[in-house]
Design a protein around this motif. Structure first.
Motif, mmCIF file in Angstrom:
data_model
loop_
_atom_site.group_PDB
_atom_site.id
_atom_site.type_symbol
_atom_site.label_atom_id
_atom_site.label_comp_id
_atom_site.label_asym_id
_atom_site.label_seq_id
_atom_site.Cartn_x
_atom_site.Cartn_y
_atom_site.Cartn_z
ATOM 1 N N GLN A 106 15.467 95.555 -21.361
ATOM 2 C CA GLN A 106 16.575 95.285 -20.459
ATOM 3 C C GLN A 106 17.449 94.131 -20.923
ATOM 4 O O GLN A 106 18.637 94.078 -20.600
ATOM 5 C CB GLN A 106 16.071 95.019 -19.041
ATOM 6 C CG GLN A 106 15.137 93.827 -18.897
ATOM 7 C CD GLN A 106 14.619 93.681 -17.478
ATOM 8 O OE1 GLN A 106 15.254 94.129 -16.529
ATOM 9 N NE2 GLN A 106 13.468 93.046 -17.330
ATOM 10 N N GLY A 107 16.874 93.214 -21.705
ATOM 11 C CA GLY A 107 17.636 92.089 -22.211
ATOM 12 C C GLY A 107 18.692 92.480 -23.230
ATOM 13 O O GLY A 107 19.587 91.689 -23.521
ATOM 14 N N THR A 108 18.589 93.670 -23.756
ATOM 15 C CA THR A 108 19.539 94.160 -24.742
ATOM 16 C C THR A 108 20.868 94.572 -24.108
ATOM 17 O O THR A 108 21.909 94.539 -24.760
ATOM 18 C CB THR A 108 18.941 95.351 -25.502
ATOM 19 O OG1 THR A 108 17.729 94.943 -26.148
ATOM 20 C CG2 THR A 108 19.907 95.888 -26.551
ATOM 21 N N TYR A 109 20.832 94.935 -22.855
ATOM 22 C CA TYR A 109 22.003 95.500 -22.196
ATOM 23 C C TYR A 109 22.932 94.423 -21.645
ATOM 24 O O TYR A 109 22.486 93.428 -21.074
ATOM 25 C CB TYR A 109 21.563 96.473 -21.098
ATOM 26 C CG TYR A 109 20.890 97.688 -21.683
ATOM 27 C CD1 TYR A 109 21.621 98.838 -21.967
ATOM 28 C CD2 TYR A 109 19.532 97.675 -21.991
ATOM 29 C CE1 TYR A 109 21.013 99.941 -22.540
ATOM 30 C CE2 TYR A 109 18.921 98.774 -22.573
ATOM 31 C CZ TYR A 109 19.662 99.906 -22.842
ATOM 32 O OH TYR A 109 19.061 101.003 -23.414
ATOM 33 N N ASP A 110 24.218 94.641 -21.821
ATOM 34 C CA ASP A 110 25.237 93.656 -21.474
ATOM 35 C C ASP A 110 25.822 93.853 -20.084
ATOM 36 O O ASP A 110 26.171 92.877 -19.406
ATOM 37 C CB ASP A 110 26.379 93.706 -22.494
ATOM 38 C CG ASP A 110 25.911 93.481 -23.915
ATOM 39 O OD1 ASP A 110 25.170 92.507 -24.149
ATOM 40 O OD2 ASP A 110 26.294 94.280 -24.792
ATOM 41 N N SER A 111 25.978 95.088 -19.667
ATOM 42 C CA SER A 111 26.613 95.402 -18.392
ATOM 43 C C SER A 111 25.667 96.188 -17.500
ATOM 44 O O SER A 111 24.962 97.079 -17.974
ATOM 45 C CB SER A 111 27.896 96.214 -18.618
ATOM 46 O OG SER A 111 28.822 95.501 -19.427
ATOM 47 N N TRP A 112 25.695 95.864 -16.216
ATOM 48 C CA TRP A 112 24.808 96.495 -15.247
ATOM 49 C C TRP A 112 25.568 96.927 -14.004
ATOM 50 O O TRP A 112 26.493 96.244 -13.563
ATOM 51 C CB TRP A 112 23.700 95.532 -14.818
ATOM 52 C CG TRP A 112 22.727 95.217 -15.902
ATOM 53 C CD1 TRP A 112 22.883 94.327 -16.922
ATOM 54 C CD2 TRP A 112 21.436 95.798 -16.071
ATOM 55 N NE1 TRP A 112 21.769 94.313 -17.725
ATOM 56 C CE2 TRP A 112 20.861 95.208 -17.219
ATOM 57 C CE3 TRP A 112 20.701 96.749 -15.370
ATOM 58 C CZ2 TRP A 112 19.589 95.550 -17.676
ATOM 59 C CZ3 TRP A 112 19.438 97.083 -15.820
ATOM 60 C CH2 TRP A 112 18.901 96.485 -16.964
ATOM 61 N N GLY A 113 25.157 98.056 -13.445
ATOM 62 C CA GLY A 113 25.690 98.469 -12.167
ATOM 63 C C GLY A 113 24.971 97.762 -11.037
ATOM 64 O O GLY A 113 24.020 97.013 -11.248
ATOM 65 N N GLN A 114 25.423 98.002 -9.810
ATOM 66 C CA GLN A 114 24.827 97.371 -8.640
ATOM 67 C C GLN A 114 23.558 98.070 -8.168
ATOM 68 O O GLN A 114 22.794 97.507 -7.390
ATOM 69 C CB GLN A 114 25.836 97.320 -7.496
ATOM 70 C CG GLN A 114 27.017 96.392 -7.768
ATOM 71 C CD GLN A 114 26.574 94.957 -7.941
ATOM 72 O OE1 GLN A 114 25.825 94.421 -7.123
ATOM 73 N NE2 GLN A 114 27.032 94.322 -9.022
ATOM 74 N N GLY A 115 23.333 99.272 -8.630
ATOM 75 C CA GLY A 115 22.142 100.010 -8.280
ATOM 76 C C GLY A 115 22.344 100.942 -7.104
ATOM 77 O O GLY A 115 23.215 100.736 -6.269
ATOM 78 N N THR A 116 21.522 101.979 -7.045
ATOM 79 C CA THR A 116 21.540 102.909 -5.931
ATOM 80 C C THR A 116 20.101 103.198 -5.507
ATOM 81 O O THR A 116 19.218 103.375 -6.340
ATOM 82 C CB THR A 116 22.287 104.213 -6.301
ATOM 83 O OG1 THR A 116 22.391 105.050 -5.147
ATOM 84 C CG2 THR A 116 21.585 104.973 -7.413
ATOM 85 N N GLN A 117 19.865 103.212 -4.204
ATOM 86 C CA GLN A 117 18.516 103.364 -3.676
ATOM 87 C C GLN A 117 18.083 104.820 -3.698
ATOM 88 O O GLN A 117 18.789 105.704 -3.209
ATOM 89 C CB GLN A 117 18.442 102.827 -2.246
ATOM 90 C CG GLN A 117 17.085 103.014 -1.568
ATOM 91 C CD GLN A 117 16.015 102.120 -2.144
ATOM 92 O OE1 GLN A 117 16.234 100.921 -2.319
ATOM 93 N NE2 GLN A 117 14.853 102.697 -2.458
ATOM 94 N N VAL A 118 16.900 105.054 -4.239
ATOM 95 C CA VAL A 118 16.267 106.366 -4.207
ATOM 96 C C VAL A 118 14.940 106.224 -3.481
ATOM 97 O O VAL A 118 14.089 105.435 -3.888
ATOM 98 C CB VAL A 118 16.041 106.930 -5.622
ATOM 99 C CG1 VAL A 118 15.222 108.221 -5.560
ATOM 100 C CG2 VAL A 118 17.373 107.176 -6.311
ATOM 101 N N THR A 119 14.767 106.965 -2.409
ATOM 102 C CA THR A 119 13.544 106.911 -1.624
ATOM 103 C C THR A 119 12.921 108.297 -1.573
ATOM 104 O O THR A 119 13.575 109.264 -1.179
ATOM 105 C CB THR A 119 13.817 106.417 -0.200
ATOM 106 O OG1 THR A 119 14.438 105.128 -0.249
ATOM 107 C CG2 THR A 119 12.521 106.314 0.590
ATOM 108 N N VAL A 120 11.657 108.382 -1.966
ATOM 109 C CA VAL A 120 10.934 109.647 -1.979
ATOM 110 C C VAL A 120 9.833 109.578 -0.930
ATOM 111 O O VAL A 120 8.941 108.742 -1.014
ATOM 112 C CB VAL A 120 10.334 109.941 -3.358
ATOM 113 C CG1 VAL A 120 9.668 111.311 -3.356
ATOM 114 C CG2 VAL A 120 11.411 109.867 -4.430
ATOM 115 N N SER A 121 9.887 110.449 0.041
ATOM 116 C CA SER A 121 8.909 110.468 1.119
ATOM 117 C C SER A 121 7.730 111.364 0.760
ATOM 118 O O SER A 121 7.863 112.332 0.006
ATOM 119 C CB SER A 121 9.548 110.944 2.417
ATOM 120 O OG SER A 121 10.028 112.276 2.293
ATOM 121 N N SER A 122 6.565 111.048 1.344
ATOM 122 C CA SER A 122 5.345 111.805 1.072
ATOM 123 C C SER A 122 5.353 113.142 1.786
ATOM 124 O O SER A 122 5.953 113.306 2.850
ATOM 125 C CB SER A 122 4.114 111.003 1.494
ATOM 126 O OG SER A 122 4.052 109.775 0.815
#
Length: 122
Positions: A106-122
């Motif tokens: 991960q230290g190699t990457y320069d730009s990052w998005g804000q992220g998106t939540q993924v939730t998997v229910s049982s």
């Protein structure tokens, strides 16, 4: 830097599928290796996969190999993460990242998005 915005996260049942997108701005998208990472609550961010500049090559973490597929459309400045056969342990915030070389660090990457939540229910 490349500006990145993830979308497409949500709630899905175990065994289901979800496609997450990462839209990039700027004219340097095609020159960037694109990585996907994820972070569950209380855990460190972990590598999911990476795709080469042309999209010809991909690499996946063992935990998702055979279930997840990364693709990119340079004409649309977009990279995708197709997730199939989802498991509860896949629940996390998923991030896309742009970097100058082929890497699972991960230290190699320069730009990052804000992220998106993924939730998997049982």
């Amino acid at each position: 830097q490349v500006q990145l915005v993830e979308s497409g996260g949500g709630l899905v049942q175990a065994g289901g599928s979800l496609n997450v997108s990462c839209a990039a701005s700027g004219r340097t998208f095609s020159s960037s290796f694109m990585g996907w990472f994820r972070q569950a609550p209380g855990k460190e961010r972990e590598f999911v996969g990476v795709i080469s500049r042309s999209g010809a090559s991909t690499l996946y973490a063992n935990s998702v190999k055979g279930r997840f597929t990364i693709s990119r459309d340079n004409a649309k400045n977009t990279v995708y993460l197709q997730m199939n056969s989802l498991k509860p342990e896949d629940t996390a915030v998923y991030y896309c990242a742009a970097g100058p070389r082929w890497s699972s660090d991960q230290g190699t990457y320069d730009s990052w998005g804000q992220g998106t939540q993924v939730t998997v229910s049982s």
